[in-house]
Design an enzyme around this catalytic site. Sequence first.
Site, PDB file in Angstrom:
ATOM      1  N   VAL A  98       0.957  -1.144  -0.020  1.00 19.04           N
ATOM      2  CA  VAL A  98      -0.172  -0.040  -0.042  1.00 19.04           C
ATOM      3  C   VAL A  98       0.895   1.327  -0.082  1.00 19.04           C
ATOM      4  O   VAL A  98       0.550   2.316  -0.647  1.00 19.04           O
ATOM      5  CB  VAL A  98      -0.958  -0.208   1.047  1.00 19.04           C
ATOM      6  CG1 VAL A  98      -1.814   0.998   1.037  1.00 19.04           C
ATOM      7  CG2 VAL A  98      -1.782  -1.298   1.351  1.00 19.04           C
ATOM      8  N   ASP A  99       2.124   1.270   0.871  1.00 22.41           N
ATOM      9  CA  ASP A  99       2.941   2.421   0.876  1.00 22.41           C
ATOM     10  C   ASP A  99       3.527   2.549  -0.583  1.00 22.41           C
ATOM     11  O   ASP A  99       3.545   3.835  -1.106  1.00 22.41           O
ATOM     12  CB  ASP A  99       3.966   2.127   1.838  1.00 22.41           C
ATOM     13  CG  ASP A  99       3.524   2.657   3.226  1.00 22.41           C
ATOM     14  OD1 ASP A  99       2.786   3.761   3.392  1.00 22.41           O
ATOM     15  OD2 ASP A  99       3.921   2.089   4.280  1.00 22.41           O
ATOM     16  N   LEU A 100       4.018   1.612  -1.065  1.00 22.25           N
ATOM     17  CA  LEU A 100       4.651   1.757  -2.236  1.00 22.25           C
ATOM     18  C   LEU A 100       3.750   1.941  -3.475  1.00 22.25           C
ATOM     19  O   LEU A 100       4.333   2.900  -4.312  1.00 22.25           O
ATOM     20  CB  LEU A 100       5.526  -0.042  -2.620  1.00 22.25           C
ATOM     21  CG  LEU A 100       6.413  -0.200  -1.661  1.00 22.25           C
ATOM     22  CD1 LEU A 100       6.871  -1.656  -1.996  1.00 22.25           C
ATOM     23  CD2 LEU A 100       7.525   0.699  -1.539  1.00 22.25           C
TER      24      LEU A 100
END
Length: 431
Positions: A201-203
Amino acid sequence: MTDPVLANAPSNAIPPTAAAQSRRPALSGLRVLDLARVLAGPTCAQTLADLGADVVKIERPGVGDDTRPWGPPWLPDEHGEPTRDSTYFSSANRNKRSIAINLANDAGAALVRRLAREADVLIENYKVGDLARRGLDYATLSALNPRLVYCSITGFGQSGPLRERPGYDYIFQGVGGLMSVTGHADGEPGGGPMKIGASIVDLSTGLYAGIAILAALRERDASGLGQHIDMALFDTVAALSMHQAAGYFQTGKVPGRMGTSSGGIMMPYETFKCADGHLIVACGNNRQWQSLCTALARDDLARDPRFATPSSRQINRDFALGELRRTFAENTVSDLAAKLDAGGVPNGPINDLKQVFEMDQARERGIKVELERSDGTKVAGVGNPIRLSATPVQYRSAAPKLGEHSVAVLSDWLGARDDEIEKLRAAGALG
């Protein structure tokens, strides 16, 4: 004289043409202020830096990015001893310059406003409203620099009842539904929701943010004005389930966890246990199904009318998978992979990271890069997957030490002299 593009490219990369060697990096001349921490924002900023932007990372004096102390493992110093910088930090902060500024200090906040006047892009991931208290919000900075593209990255975005709630990647894998379709079904061995191993999700949010920034810059070419970008991890994780969501919207049926299987029309789309390991197989059409049956010497399955089309194979998947699993279990991974390759059936083993980076394909593509820090120590990382023929990604420097470029940045961006920099230190603005 060695060309800088070639000097920073993987040794086995295809060299650019003579005409391309004279071209500047794709984002050369772009100035970016990176006020983000942890992973989503820094990943976005690193991508821009890889493409040639001058990215200045603003960090807290004495502390730095939240991930600097997220070790072990630690980066080594010139003597091979552990430093206070983690490998986690190094993974998302190469090609940047670090300046340590105290945002809680009035002089420090004023200094960031001066830098923002000279910036094209600002990336931040503070809680909603935090930077407004320091006069570093979009409304304030855009009044000083109308061309500024200001990208905010938060958990739930700038609007909605949850906008002030914090959260990390793991939280959003759950809240956003990703873990509801990841893992084995309840009642099966190891059943239950499972997070994805990577911080997906961050990436993904970082990548979407980069696309949004480039779109805003493109629009600025026409309007002359920047804009505010509102990125949310919650929005991104929902987008990652777009095809499952499309099925749910149409049918009202909530998708569940299927382990290493797939509920889609492709069948088999599965991980099979072989005599000495596991092999992933993906059949997307009738030709591949027939080739799979030939490779397995299962002409009976090839002739069976229950498996004549993708839809019929999906309807009768339980019986088909039972037969396939029995045959796979009698063969080795290498033998089956060779036969499937010969038949044009998509397949692959489950590699660990050591195996990934030892692949000839990985070496040929140059996906592992090694860079130097200012003290000469080597730092290995994963290369940028973007391949541009004329303006390739450049690897200029490893992740910086905390505040090591403070003087250089203030001189380059603001034309600050030594005496002015010392006054800023005395005022508590600089670390």
